[in-house]
Design an enzyme around this catalytic site. Structure first.
Site, PDB file in Angstrom:
ATOM      1  N   ALA A  88       0.828  -1.201   0.000  1.00  0.00           N
ATOM      2  CA  ALA A  88       0.000   0.000   0.000  1.00  0.00           C
ATOM      3  C   ALA A  88       0.863   1.253   0.000  1.00  0.00           C
ATOM      4  O   ALA A  88       0.607   2.203  -0.746  1.00  0.00           O
ATOM      5  CB  ALA A  88      -0.938  -0.011   1.216  1.00  0.00           C
ATOM      6  N   TYR A  89       1.902   1.250   0.813  1.00  0.00           N
ATOM      7  CA  TYR A  89       2.817   2.388   0.892  1.00  0.00           C
ATOM      8  C   TYR A  89       3.494   2.616  -0.463  1.00  0.00           C
ATOM      9  O   TYR A  89       3.518   3.741  -0.975  1.00  0.00           O
ATOM     10  CB  TYR A  89       3.859   2.121   1.977  1.00  0.00           C
ATOM     11  CG  TYR A  89       4.924   3.176   2.100  1.00  0.00           C
ATOM     12  CD1 TYR A  89       4.674   4.378   2.753  1.00  0.00           C
ATOM     13  CD2 TYR A  89       6.203   2.961   1.596  1.00  0.00           C
ATOM     14  CE1 TYR A  89       5.663   5.347   2.883  1.00  0.00           C
ATOM     15  CE2 TYR A  89       7.198   3.919   1.731  1.00  0.00           C
ATOM     16  CZ  TYR A  89       6.918   5.104   2.368  1.00  0.00           C
ATOM     17  OH  TYR A  89       7.904   6.054   2.495  1.00  0.00           O
TER      18      TYR A  89
END
Length: 189
Positions: A88-89
């Protein structure tokens, strides 16, 4: 909108606004199969949406005051290369780099320069606290490609190096790196 208050407050306090550096970020750890939607949304809100709010507010302020400006956002190498347990990052930071390129294309006619610094792992107090608590890098292989020894070596990048790169990009002189001025990657050591 969000971000406008901070930009307006900075302009008032400093009697003008020449440079905005946006360094906010935060990463969740887990495989793509383990991440829930709330975690995904939080990483995108922190690592992309906040940058858009601040960038848009700064650009509107510079255009309204007919003044030049320099905007530098701090991305991550995770937005350029894949990183296990950082899905996600990394996806949010990749989108941030696209935002930087689009803003640079749209705002240069207003004399607004937009750039990004894209460091790898940097030893910060937040990272050190997470490491000590076992909440950061708790899935590292003992001797594999994601070993603790490899990570410690990568964390030797001092925060000062990142800030020197930001300062170089934010300086008043115009910098032409290549004719097209697009997507140039410069290594800083």
């Amino acid at each position: 909108g969000e971000g406008a208050g901070g930009v307006a407050e900075a302009r008032r306090a400093l009697a003008g606004l020449d440079v905005v550096v946006n360094i906010v970020g935060g990463a969740s750890w887990g495989t793509l199969l383990e991440l829930d939607e709330e975690t995904w949304d939080r990483d995108f809100s922190t690592n992309l949406k906040h940058h858009w709010y601040v960038a848009r507010s700064a650009a509107r302020s510079w255009i309204e005051h007919e003044s030049a400006g320099a905007l530098c956002m701090v991305g991550s190498v995770s937005g350029v290369f894949s990183s296990a347990n950082h899905g996600a990052y990394g996806a949010a930071k990749a989108a941030l780099l696209s935002l930087v390129r689009t803003a640079a294309e749209e705002w240069w006619p207003h004399d607004i320069r937009v750039n990004a610094v894209v460091p790898g792992a940097v030893r910060t107090p937040r990272i050190e606290a997470g490491w000590a608590a076992g909440t950061v890098w708790h899935r590292l292989d003992e001797d594999g490609p994601q070993s603790l020894a490899k990570l410690v070596k990568e964390l030797d990048l001092p925060r000062d190096t990142v800030m020197q790169a930001v300062g170089w990009l934010a300086r008043e002189e115009k910098i032409q790196i290549e004719e097209t001025g697009r997507g140039r990657v410069i290594s800083v050591w």
